[in-house]
Design a protein around this motif. Structure first.
Motif, PDB file in Angstrom:
ATOM      1  N   PRO A  91       0.822  -1.213   0.000  1.00 30.38           N
ATOM      2  CA  PRO A  91       0.000   0.000   0.000  1.00 30.38           C
ATOM      3  C   PRO A  91       0.862   1.272   0.000  1.00 30.38           C
ATOM      4  CG  PRO A  91      -0.525  -1.413   1.892  1.00 30.38           C
ATOM      5  CD  PRO A  91       0.635  -2.019   1.191  1.00 30.38           C
ATOM      6  N   ALA A  92       0.340   2.315  -0.589  1.00 25.13           N
ATOM      7  CA  ALA A  92       1.061   3.588  -0.690  1.00 25.13           C
ATOM      8  C   ALA A  92       1.504   4.118   0.667  1.00 25.13           C
ATOM      9  CB  ALA A  92       0.199   4.622  -1.405  1.00 25.13           C
ATOM     10  N   GLU A  93       0.690   3.917   1.721  1.00 28.96           N
ATOM     11  CA  GLU A  93       1.079   4.436   3.036  1.00 28.96           C
ATOM     12  C   GLU A  93       2.324   3.732   3.590  1.00 28.96           C
ATOM     13  OE1 GLU A  93      -2.530   1.736   3.423  1.00 28.96           O
ATOM     14  OE2 GLU A  93      -2.117   3.565   2.324  1.00 28.96           O
ATOM     15  N   ILE A  94       2.586   2.522   3.141  1.00 26.11           N
ATOM     16  CA  ILE A  94       3.794   1.809   3.574  1.00 26.11           C
ATOM     17  C   ILE A  94       5.002   2.254   2.750  1.00 26.11           C
ATOM     18  CG2 ILE A  94       4.916  -0.467   3.603  1.00 26.11           C
ATOM     19  CD1 ILE A  94       2.253  -1.654   4.414  1.00 26.11           C
ATOM     20  N   THR A  95       4.795   2.522   1.465  1.00 22.79           N
ATOM     21  CA  THR A  95       5.913   2.824   0.570  1.00 22.79           C
ATOM     22  C   THR A  95       6.200   4.313   0.412  1.00 22.79           C
ATOM     23  OG1 THR A  95       4.469   2.780  -1.370  1.00 22.79           O
ATOM     24  CG2 THR A  95       5.526   0.704  -0.723  1.00 22.79           C
ATOM     25  N   ALA A  96       5.417   5.159   1.034  1.00 17.21           N
ATOM     26  CA  ALA A  96       5.583   6.608   0.868  1.00 17.21           C
ATOM     27  C   ALA A  96       6.998   7.074   1.222  1.00 17.21           C
ATOM     28  CB  ALA A  96       4.555   7.360   1.708  1.00 17.21           C
TER      29      ALA A  96
END
Length: 120
Positions: A91-96
């Motif tokens: 998810p984007a929140e993990i990879t931001a």
């Protein structure tokens, strides 16, 4: 020890795009960002952490949209091609805050030093 259903007992090398050619026919794990998906769902392209563009071929059509950062496990088939066994989308929140350069440095280091735990 028996592996849980869906997990393989195969040793996979964690590599980057430049190392793919050195692992032809071998099981590998590679991380990248989805850049293009074939409309038929049988392949997609990723841009690896070392900025290499790879084609990921599927054994069966994708059943969900693939986007963002993805880890692909499969068999190296060429300098820029991988046959996918499985994948994990993050998810984007993990990879931001993911640092591609630092990850790539770690992968390069792992592949430079001999593995003391590898079976001989």
């Amino acid at each position: 020890m028996k592996m849980p259903a869906g997990l393989s007992n195969v040793t996979r090398s964690r590599i980057n795009g430049r190392l793919l050619a050195q692992h032809l026919g071998k099981e590998v794990t590679i991380l990248g960002e989805v850049s293009k998906v074939n409309p038929n769902g049988m392949s997609f392209e990723i841009l690896t952490t070392d900025e290499q563009r790879l084609t990921v071929n599927m054994k069966h059509p994708l059943e969900e949209p693939v986007t963002g950062v993805i880890e692909v496990r499969g068999t190296a088939q060429g300098r820029t091609m991988l046959m996918c066994d499985s994948y994990i989308m993050f998810p984007a929140e993990i990879t931001a805050l993911f640092d591609k350069a630092q990850f790539n440095t770690a992968v390069t280091l792992i592949n430079t030093i001999a593995n003391p735990w590898a079976p001989s």
